[in-house]
Design a protein around this motif. Structure first.
Motif, PDB file in Angstrom:
ATOM      1  N   GLY A 124       6.101  -7.977   2.236  1.00  0.00           N
ATOM      2  CA  GLY A 124       4.937  -6.952   2.160  1.00  0.00           C
ATOM      3  C   GLY A 124       5.236  -5.906   3.148  1.00  0.00           C
ATOM      4  N   ARG A 125       4.385  -4.923   3.142  1.00  0.00           N
ATOM      5  CA  ARG A 125       4.375  -3.920   4.111  1.00  0.00           C
ATOM      6  C   ARG A 125       3.254  -3.445   4.653  1.00  0.00           C
ATOM      7  N   ILE A 126       3.189  -2.711   5.832  1.00  0.00           N
ATOM      8  CA  ILE A 126       1.974  -2.410   6.128  1.00  0.00           C
ATOM      9  C   ILE A 126       1.322  -0.911   5.411  1.00  0.00           C
ATOM     10  N   GLN A 127       0.410  -0.276   5.663  1.00  0.00           N
ATOM     11  CA  GLN A 127      -0.108   0.713   5.064  1.00  0.00           C
ATOM     12  C   GLN A 127       0.626   1.868   5.047  1.00  0.00           C
ATOM     13  N   PRO A 128       1.066   2.768   4.285  1.00  0.00           N
ATOM     14  CA  PRO A 128       1.811   3.911   4.424  1.00  0.00           C
ATOM     15  C   PRO A 128       0.821   5.024   5.323  1.00  0.00           C
ATOM     16  N   LYS A 129       1.684   5.917   5.862  1.00  0.00           N
ATOM     17  CA  LYS A 129       0.852   6.823   6.580  1.00  0.00           C
ATOM     18  C   LYS A 129       1.356   8.291   6.073  1.00  0.00           C
ATOM     19  N   GLY A 130       0.547   9.482   6.079  1.00  0.00           N
ATOM     20  CA  GLY A 130       1.280  10.769   5.669  1.00  0.00           C
ATOM     21  C   GLY A 130       2.031  10.684   4.331  1.00  0.00           C
ATOM     22  N   ASN A 131       3.120  11.301   4.087  1.00  0.00           N
ATOM     23  CA  ASN A 131       3.650  11.067   3.043  1.00  0.00           C
ATOM     24  C   ASN A 131       4.962  10.025   2.978  1.00  0.00           C
ATOM     25  N   GLN A 132       4.789   8.991   3.720  1.00  0.00           N
ATOM     26  CA  GLN A 132       5.838   7.996   3.737  1.00  0.00           C
ATOM     27  C   GLN A 132       5.995   7.494   2.173  1.00  0.00           C
ATOM     28  N   GLU A 133       4.853   7.285   1.347  1.00  0.00           N
ATOM     29  CA  GLU A 133       4.953   6.422   0.200  1.00  0.00           C
ATOM     30  C   GLU A 133       5.947   7.494  -1.058  1.00  0.00           C
ATOM     31  N   ASP A 134       6.052   8.446  -0.464  1.00  0.00           N
ATOM     32  CA  ASP A 134       6.809   9.522  -1.494  1.00  0.00           C
ATOM     33  C   ASP A 134       8.333   9.260  -1.152  1.00  0.00           C
TER      34      ASP A 134
END
Ligand SMILES: *[C@@H]1O[C@H](CO)[C@@H](O)[C@H](O)[C@H]1NC(C)=O
Length: 288
Positions: A124-134
């Motif tokens: 699992g992972r913690i919630q992405p911040k800013g544009n991390q998901e990209d």
């Protein structure tokens, strides 16, 4: 003649070194196993997983076989993930691809209990911040497993291992989707998740389902289905949860989540024993 032979051998060696370097998590001894407990379902190293709702896990569960019929018990700690792609491996908190903001925390990837699987742990992972998901699609993530229990056949702790060795890790390749609708439930029943989007939108069903089949041994203790959109159109989406088939007429808990760009925007929980393809949950949402 000899010269060209050496040249060819040299080329072959370079090629195979290159191919080895490309394998995600080559040294890792921990693997992912499917929830039906069948050894035949051990996933290969670096198997590709869909990144899902933060602080949850619906991957296959972490497993490893040990000599003498022993197996993996509780993992007590993990280290900082090493990430690679079309760039050399780097600790995730030190990774600085152009444009990333903010940088990732050391604990971005970790193990999390899988819902309805009685303490089995998945990626699992913690919630992405800013544009991390990209930046997270199609990367190799190697997660060090630093403290873990080995248990015997009756589940009793045989030994607790602390290690920072290159074999004590699990590796996955990531897949990221802008819309992820995921359903999971607590029995071997069969549920059905369907999503209809605005015209022109195309949905995909994730292929790592463990679909319930009544009475098949080993029993599949929990099920999941996922629908994703890789190029979502703007507009209204409709989500339908059906209790497709009930094995014993007992109550099954279910959880539905809607994840947009790595953030959980909706969670619904329900309980059902109805079976027979009845609709037990329905939600509308708008994208973006
Ligand atoms: C299902 O939910 C009920 C009530 O919320 C809870 O008591 C029960 O333990 C749950 N069962 C499972 C298998 O998750």
């Amino acid at each position: 003649m000899f010269k060209s032979l050496f040249l060819i051998l040299g080329l072959l060696a370079t090629f195979s070194l290159h191919a080895t370097a490309q394998q995600c998590g080559r040294t890792c001894k921990f693997r992912l196993c499917r929830a039906d407990g069948s050894d035949f379902n051990l996933r290969p190293k670096g198997t590709r997983i869909l990144l899902r709702a933060p602080k949850t896990s619906l991957s296959a569960y972490l497993c490893r076989k040990f000599p003498g019929g022993r197996s993996l018990g509780r993992v007590r700690s993990t280290g900082e993930a090493i990430i690679s792609g079309k760039f050399p491996p780097v600790a995730i908190s030190k990774w600085r691809p152009a444009g990333l903001s903010p940088k990732f925390s050391k604990r971005y990837f970790k193990l999390i209990n899988i819902l309805y699987l009685g303490g089995l742990q998945g990626i699992g992972r913690i919630q992405p911040k800013g544009n991390q998901e990209d930046f997270l699609d199609d990367k190799c993530v190697v997660l060090p497993i630093t403290t873990y229990d080995i248990v015997d056949g009756s589940g009793k702790v045989f030994r607790t291992i602390s290690s920072t060795g290159p074999k004590d890790c699990v590796a996955v390749k990531t897949r990221v989707q802008p819309i992820v609708v995921e359903l999971t439930w607590s029995s071997e029943d069969d549920f059905d998740l369907s999503v209809t989007g605005p015209s022109g939108s195309k949905s995909f069903s994730n292929n790592d389902n463990v679909v319930g089949q009544c009475g098949v041994v080993p029993v599949v203790p929990a099920g999941k289905e996922t629908v994703t959109y890789d190029d979502p159109k703007n507009g209204k989406y409709n989500v339908n949860v059906k209790h497709f088939n009930s094995c014993k007429g007992e109550k099954t808990n279910w959880t539905l989540r809607l994840v947009v760009n790595g953030v959980t925007v909706l969670t619904r929980k329900g309980r059902s024993s109805s079976g027979g393809g009845r609709v037990v949950g329905e939600e509308d949402f708008f994208y973006p």
